[in-house]
Design a protein around this motif. Structure first.
Motif, PDB file in Angstrom:
ATOM      1  N   ALA A  19      22.220  49.349 -53.498  1.00 15.73           N
ATOM      2  CA  ALA A  19      22.636  49.912 -54.789  1.00 15.73           C
ATOM      3  C   ALA A  19      22.357  51.410 -54.849  1.00 15.73           C
ATOM      4  O   ALA A  19      23.158  52.182 -55.382  1.00 15.73           O
ATOM      5  CB  ALA A  19      21.913  49.199 -55.929  1.00 15.73           C
ATOM      6  N   GLY A  22      24.068  52.920 -50.868  1.00 18.36           N
ATOM      7  CA  GLY A  22      25.325  52.458 -50.305  1.00 18.36           C
ATOM      8  C   GLY A  22      25.092  51.543 -49.126  1.00 18.36           C
ATOM      9  O   GLY A  22      23.973  51.440 -48.592  1.00 18.36           O
ATOM     10  N   SER A 105      24.694  47.346 -59.850  1.00 14.73           N
ATOM     11  CA  SER A 105      24.869  48.575 -59.074  1.00 14.73           C
ATOM     12  C   SER A 105      25.239  48.239 -57.627  1.00 14.73           C
ATOM     13  O   SER A 105      26.041  48.945 -56.997  1.00 14.73           O
ATOM     14  CB  SER A 105      23.590  49.414 -59.114  1.00 14.73           C
ATOM     15  OG  SER A 105      23.269  49.765 -60.447  1.00 14.73           O
ATOM     16  N   LYS A 109      28.761  49.312 -55.850  1.00 16.17           N
ATOM     17  CA  LYS A 109      28.818  49.999 -54.561  1.00 16.17           C
ATOM     18  C   LYS A 109      29.727  49.244 -53.594  1.00 16.17           C
ATOM     19  O   LYS A 109      30.505  49.849 -52.844  1.00 16.17           O
ATOM     20  CB  LYS A 109      27.413  50.087 -53.958  1.00 16.17           C
ATOM     21  CG  LYS A 109      26.602  51.285 -54.400  1.00 16.17           C
ATOM     22  CD  LYS A 109      27.117  52.585 -53.803  1.00 16.17           C
ATOM     23  CE  LYS A 109      26.119  53.718 -53.976  1.00 16.17           C
ATOM     24  NZ  LYS A 109      25.797  54.052 -55.346  1.00 16.17           N
ATOM     25  N   GLN A 112      33.241  50.019 -54.400  1.00 17.81           N
ATOM     26  CA  GLN A 112      33.590  51.373 -53.979  1.00 17.81           C
ATOM     27  C   GLN A 112      33.891  51.428 -52.485  1.00 17.81           C
ATOM     28  O   GLN A 112      34.735  52.202 -52.045  1.00 17.81           O
ATOM     29  CB  GLN A 112      32.451  52.340 -54.313  1.00 17.81           C
ATOM     30  CG  GLN A 112      32.285  52.592 -55.808  1.00 17.81           C
ATOM     31  CD  GLN A 112      30.988  53.329 -56.128  1.00 17.81           C
ATOM     32  OE1 GLN A 112      30.307  53.809 -55.227  1.00 17.81           O
ATOM     33  NE2 GLN A 112      30.663  53.418 -57.408  1.00 17.81           N
ATOM     34  N   HIS A 113      33.191  50.596 -51.725  1.00 19.00           N
ATOM     35  CA  HIS A 113      33.399  50.554 -50.276  1.00 19.00           C
ATOM     36  C   HIS A 113      34.602  49.692 -49.900  1.00 19.00           C
ATOM     37  O   HIS A 113      34.952  49.600 -48.726  1.00 19.00           O
ATOM     38  CB  HIS A 113      32.148  50.009 -49.573  1.00 19.00           C
ATOM     39  CG  HIS A 113      31.038  51.001 -49.440  1.00 19.00           C
ATOM     40  ND1 HIS A 113      30.719  51.630 -48.260  1.00 19.00           N
ATOM     41  CD2 HIS A 113      30.178  51.498 -50.359  1.00 19.00           C
ATOM     42  CE1 HIS A 113      29.704  52.454 -48.447  1.00 19.00           C
ATOM     43  NE2 HIS A 113      29.356  52.390 -49.721  1.00 19.00           N
TER      44      HIS A 113
END
Length: 221
Positions: A19, A22, A105, A109, A112-113
């Motif tokens: 979190a 990454g 969180s 992440k 986002q990846h």
């Protein structure tokens, strides 16, 4: 005080480090150290790889989260869209209020990846509540053609994770946040409004012109 097992300490340490840093910013050695384990190979011993460790975090959290969803659904017997959204989303937001949890969180992440592949490897029963929610919410949005219906539902779920993650991080920094009941109520108002909003003529025209069809959308557990 509840004594955590070695595996639980590793899972919680990994959740926090992923979190904060990454997926590529935390090594298995760092996770072992954060779990206060003197054995630098403890993560490999218990989980084998980073991929399996990430999957195990979902398995650890989703069982309790899905039980809470089932309990809310049984108690509320949802028939309208807002109640369905509440029964599915509130257990997610509750995770961010738990002491020591960095789950929202972590999920943010992961999104986002673009690591959808991790969710594809989870046991079907862990994702069944999400698929049920999509089905029931979709049935209450007949004015939305596909792929717009699935698109909105997927983004509503993703936004709830990001909103919860932002609050989770603010609380960890001891920043002032809205009272939890206000936060939840306002977020539900916004999500339901977004889902129920009519399709504009401009969007309908763009959809027709693009020849868009139903597509596979990401799962947000």
């Amino acid at each position: 005080m509840v004594q955590l097992s070695v595996k639980e300490r590793i899972l919680l340490a990994a959740e926090r480090l992923f979190a904060e840093r990454g997926l590529d910013g935390a090594s298995l050695r760092q996770i072992s150290a954060a779990a206060h384990n003197g054995n630098n190979t403890a993560v490999q011993y218990h989980f084998g790889s980073k991929e399996r460790l990430i999957q195990a975090i979902f398995e650890y959290r989703l069982r309790d989260l899905n039980e809470r969803r089932a309990a809310l659904t049984a108690a509320r017997r949802p028939k309208d869209l807002r109640t369905w959204v509440e029964c599915h989303i509130v257990p997610v937001l509750e995770q961010g209020e738990r002491e020591g949890s960095h789950y929202l969180s972590f999920v943010a992440k992961l999104q986002q990846h673009g690591r959808r592949d991790v969710l594809d490897r989870l046991a079907p029963e862990l994702l069944a509540p999400t698929h049920l929610f999509r089905e029931r919410a979709g049935a209450l949005l007949p004015h939305l053609p596909e792929p717009l219906r699935g698109h909105r539902i997927a983004h509503a779920m993703a936004f709830s994770v990001y909103a919860g993650a932002e609050r989770e991080q603010s609380r960890a920094r001891d920043e002032e946040v809205l009272p939890y009941a206000v936060h939840v109520g306002d977020l539900l108002d916004g999500l339901v409004g977004f889902l129920q909003a009519p399709v504009s003529s401009a969007t309908a025209s763009a959809l027709t012109g693009a020849g868009a069809r139903e597509i596979a959308l990401p799962v947000h557990p």
